[in-house]
Design a protein around this motif. Structure first.
Motif, PDB file in Angstrom:
ATOM      1  N   ASP A  52       0.964  -1.407  -0.185  1.00  0.00           N
ATOM      2  CA  ASP A  52      -0.358   0.449  -0.425  1.00  0.00           C
ATOM      3  C   ASP A  52       1.198   1.696   0.041  1.00  0.00           C
ATOM      4  OD1 ASP A  52      -2.126   1.931   0.486  1.00  0.00           O
ATOM      5  OD2 ASP A  52      -2.283   0.703   2.065  1.00  0.00           O
ATOM      6  N   LYS A  54       0.176   4.316  -0.165  1.00  0.00           N
ATOM      7  CA  LYS A  54      -0.615   5.343   0.367  1.00  0.00           C
ATOM      8  C   LYS A  54      -0.049   5.378   2.039  1.00  0.00           C
ATOM      9  CE  LYS A  54      -4.274   7.941   1.590  1.00  0.00           C
ATOM     10  NZ  LYS A  54      -5.274   9.663   0.496  1.00  0.00           N
ATOM     11  N   LYS A  58       2.458   8.150   3.704  1.00  0.00           N
ATOM     12  CA  LYS A  58       1.976   8.803   4.946  1.00  0.00           C
ATOM     13  C   LYS A  58       2.414   8.843   6.145  1.00  0.00           C
ATOM     14  CE  LYS A  58      -2.853   8.706   5.984  1.00  0.00           C
ATOM     15  NZ  LYS A  58      -4.080   8.255   5.966  1.00  0.00           N
TER      16      LYS A  58
END
Ligand SMILES: Nc1nc2c(c(=O)[nH]1)N=C([C@H](O)[C@@H](O)CO)CN2
Length: 120
Positions: A52, A54, A58
């Motif tokens: 992932d 994302k 982050k």
């Protein structure tokens, strides 16, 4: 070997060797290539079977925002270690750029490869 990548991730942080740099935040840019086998995610079409980008992005943003290193080398090593330790990434290539740090150059920085590159 497949690659999941993040390009030109811009993050503001305290970085630099000079006194004036310790008092301001500057933007760094990160390019990250991470070894992955994308076939499982491609077969199931489910995020649980994919790396992932994302969640990695982050986490990296949060880490860089609170860091206060002097050298781009130190920040690059720290980010590489974080990604290798916290995510299922066996190998990565990381480019950390500091735009505008050298007059006449668009950016300066370091490129590192860490971890074990999978075969194939
Ligand atoms: N190899 C490096 N050289 C320099 C760095 C660095 O982080 N690694 N940093 C600076 C200054 O902070 C500069 O970016 C300020 O403009 C100089 N050389």
């Amino acid at each position: 070997m497949d690659i999941v990548y993040i390009n030109d991730l811009k993050v503001d942080t305290v970085i630099g060797i000079f006194d004036w740099e310790r008092r301001i935040r500057q933007t760094v840019s990160l390019d990250l290539e991470m070894a992955a086998d994308i076939r499982r995610g491609a077969a199931t079409d489910h995020i649980d079977d994919a790396l992932d980008y994302k969640s990695i992005g982050k986490r990296v943003i949060a880490f860089i925002e609170q860091s206060e290193y002097q050298l781009v080398e130190t920040l690059a090593e720290a980010v590489a270690t974080l990604v290798l330790n916290e995510f299922p990434v066996p190998w990565l290539k990381l480019r950390l750029s500091k735009p505008g740090a050298l007059r006449g150059a668009r950016d300066v920085g370091v490129i590192i490869e860490r971890g074990e590159r999978p075969d194939g």
